[in-house]
Design an enzyme around this catalytic site. Structure first.
Site, mmCIF file in Angstrom:
data_model
loop_
_atom_site.group_PDB
_atom_site.id
_atom_site.type_symbol
_atom_site.label_atom_id
_atom_site.label_comp_id
_atom_site.label_asym_id
_atom_site.label_seq_id
_atom_site.Cartn_x
_atom_site.Cartn_y
_atom_site.Cartn_z
ATOM 1 N NE ARG A 64 -6.028 3.551 0.053
ATOM 2 C CZ ARG A 64 -5.779 4.624 0.785
ATOM 3 N NH1 ARG A 64 -4.790 4.631 1.638
ATOM 4 N NH2 ARG A 64 -6.530 5.699 0.672
ATOM 5 N NE ARG A 182 2.608 13.870 5.746
ATOM 6 C CZ ARG A 182 1.473 13.529 5.147
ATOM 7 N NH1 ARG A 182 0.979 12.331 5.291
ATOM 8 N NH2 ARG A 182 0.825 14.401 4.401
ATOM 9 C CE LYS A 183 0.499 10.294 0.047
ATOM 10 N NZ LYS A 183 -0.753 10.178 -0.708
ATOM 11 N N GLY A 453 -11.457 16.213 -5.277
ATOM 12 C CA GLY A 453 -12.373 16.985 -4.456
ATOM 13 C C GLY A 453 -11.735 18.097 -3.672
ATOM 14 C CB CYS A 458 -6.623 11.602 -3.782
ATOM 15 S SG CYS A 458 -5.983 12.044 -2.154
ATOM 16 N N GLY A 459 -7.129 12.541 -6.972
ATOM 17 C CA GLY A 459 -7.617 12.184 -8.298
ATOM 18 C C GLY A 459 -6.676 12.570 -9.419
#
Length: 587
Positions: A64, A182-183, A453, A458-459
């Site tokens: 990424r 975390r992120k 998914g 994430c979508g």
């Protein structure tokens, strides 16, 4: 007791990971990593944007990239496309997209797949020569900063460019803050359309004004703790803080440090800032920020412009829901042209061709939006007609169908180990099928259909007109890929998340369910009513009835079971994931 990944990061994380990646690459790549240490190193690699792909794809990596607020300077997309054509090729071709392509993400960045570890040094050399890097693009750290994609090109209530640049260079560049619990996602919106989607971020800065000392001051209100995933979404909560532009960096850095110092490091499914914000509350966070991290007296929140937000809003037909189309820039005689890449995937040769168009008709610079689309900027009035006639725009039009315009999709089982269904190829086929089989009213220019998914989302299925999340179900005694179908999501003034009206719909029956729902919308909506407004007016019971699953002539070679797909795939998804438990979001 801290989570085991905290011990892994304590031993090695941040900038020092790069030297180990280079060492492994020089000594044989994947095989040079001791087998019993691979999972540990894969955790560390993520800080440099390097993700090991799923089981069955051993030795291949996704990379990424990071480019704050979606800016790709002249030459950068061409370099990315050339790297994709040379290195991002796998052992099998994707039946929809061939081999060698790039994925545009929902955080205005780019992903490359099928990379070999031994090629990473050369890939970095080629990309970094053009100013493109992958540092801090993944892992427990500050991810790519999202911002107003067209800042500097359109009128902004408050100039966001300087703050975005300072966050990128000083805050994300600080290795002392590399290891977060975390992120951590940061956004800055300068325009009144709200296109950085501050409500979905760990900290978001939104344009606002406040009367201070008898003077109207322009600045930012601050929100914290937004995020999706795990069927536990949160819209970011107002911190009740207003900052002048010159003080915004200090507040942003202060909250990053506060979360770095006090955020939980035990339960990874509960240590995102949305849970931290719930635990501490706004008052305690604001007081701690003031007492320990900020050197000036913070003001309480000012007047925001959320009632004017239109980006991904769904509740109005007015304003820009995205940046697709042809629009005037604030610079006289110049325009920007937003193209539709329906699921964010561009073959390498098309990425290079797009870079050529940006050079020929614009300044060479491109912008990426939060809806997985590219924008060519600085196109002179005299060059618009020629640009719009270029054959490449037939594939990526500025005036797409309503379904293509609104489509987004995550990575899916093609590469992601926690996904339960294939996404990109299926969505591409579904868009063609919907175009051919569903007639929408002429005034409906977009149906935002987002496909994730799994429950990590994430979508961004939670924020769609029609949200799809991958599941698994049994049909005729066989395990099949399936969808949960939700409706009525959107960001805008009052963010709302989808209501799930059908669950575990077999993949071969889901297009029929969506068609039935949209036909009901077309038949029963009031004049000018958007899909989200219609959903709110109809009620759950009727929506469930309208969204009736149905077998159709829709076909895809991977509806029965992911193990029958074309890509290397070694194992079943874990039992807990298959049963719909909360999956960790690592988008």
């Amino acid at each position: 007791m801290v989570h085991k990944k905290e011990d892994q990061k304590d031993d090695c994380y941040g900038d020092e990971v790069r030297e180990h990646i280079l060492e492994f690459a020089e000594n044989g790549g994947y095989e040079a990593i001791p087998e019993d240490e691979r999972e540990t190193w894969f955790t560390r690699f993520k800080f440099w944007g390097l993700f090991h792909q799923r089981s069955g794809q051993e030795s291949y990596f996704m990379m990424r990239l990071t480019n704050a607020s979606g800016i790709l300077e002249p030459g950068q997309l061409r370099a990315i496309g050339e790297v994709a054509g040379e290195y991002a090729t796998g052992p099998v071709e994707n039946p929809e997209f061939g081999n060698g392509w790039i994925d545009l993400t929902t955080r205005q960045s780019v992903q490359l797949h099928w990379l070999k570890l031994e090629d990473v040094p050369e890939i970095w050399e080629q990309l970094e020569a053009e100013g493109v890097h992958s540092r801090s693009a993944g892992g427990d750290t500050m991810r790519n900063i999202s911002g107003s994609a067209l800042h500097g090109k359109v009128e902004e209530y408050v100039d966001s460019g300087p703050l975005l640049e300072r966050f990128e260079e000083e805050l994300r560049g600080d290795d002392a803050l590399a290891n977060m619990p975390r992120k951590f996602n940061i956004s800055v919106t300068g325009t009144k359309s709200g296109c950085a989607q501050d409500s979905l971020n760990d900290i978001g800065f939104e344009p606002a004004r406040k009367e201070i000392g008898g003077e109207t001051v322009k600045g930012f209100n601050v929100r914290i703790g937004g995020g999706l995933g795990g069927r536990q979404p949160r819209a970011a909560t107002p911190l009740d803080v207003f900052v002048r532009p010159e003080n915004a960096y200090e507040v942003g850095r202060g909250f990053v440090q506060l979360y770095h110092d006090y955020g939980g490091r035990q339960n990874r499914s509960k240590n995102r800032t949305r849970f931290f914000a719930d635990d501490w509350g706004m008052e305690k966070i604001r007081e701690t920020l003031q007492e320990e991290y900020v050197d000036f007296e913070m003001h309480r929140a000012g007047e925001d412009f959320r009632e004017e937000y239109t980006y991904n809003a769904g509740s109005t037909t007015e304003g820009k829901h995205d940046h697709v189309g042809v629009y005037e820039q604030k610079q006289d005689g110049l325009n920007y042209v937003g193209l539709s890449v329906p699921i964010g995937r561009l073959p390498a040769e098309d990425a290079v061709a797009l870079a050529d168009l940006a050079d020929e008709y614009g300044s060479g610079e491109l912008r990426l939006t939060r809806r997985q689309n590219p924008v060519i900027v600085d196109v002179h009035d005299d060059d618009l007609e020629s640009l719009l006639a270029d054959p490449l725009l037939a594939s990526y039009p500025p005036e797409p169908s309503p379904f293509e315009r609104g489509a987004m999709a995550c990575t899916g089982t093609e590469f992601c180990s926690i996904a339960l269904t294939e996404t990109k190829g299926r969505m591409a086929r579904m868009l063609r099928w919907l175009n051919a089989n569903v007639d929408l009213p002429e005034d409906v220019g977009k149906i935002k259909m987002h496909y994730s998914g799994c429950t990590a989302d994430c979508g961004q299925a939670m924020t769609a007109d029609i949200g799809l999340q991958g599941m698994r179900a049994r049909k005729d005694g066989q395990m099949v890929e399936a969808f949960d179908i939700g409706v009525g999501g959107g960001v805008g003034e009052n963010p709302s998340f989808v209501e799930w009206i059908q669950q575990r719909v077999p993949a071969d029956e889901a297009p029929g369910a969506i068609r039935n729902l949209l036909e009901a919308f077309a038949a029963h909506r009031s004049d000018g009513q958007t899909f989200r407004q219609w959903v709110e007016s109809v009620g759950t019971e009727a929506l469930v009835e309208f969204c009736e699953p149905e077998e159709t002539d829709f076909e895809a070679p991977y509806m029965a079971d992911a193990k029958q797909s074309w890509y290397p795939f070694a194992e079943e998804p874990s039992a807990s994931a298959a049963e719909g438990s909360v999956a960790p979001s690592d988008d």
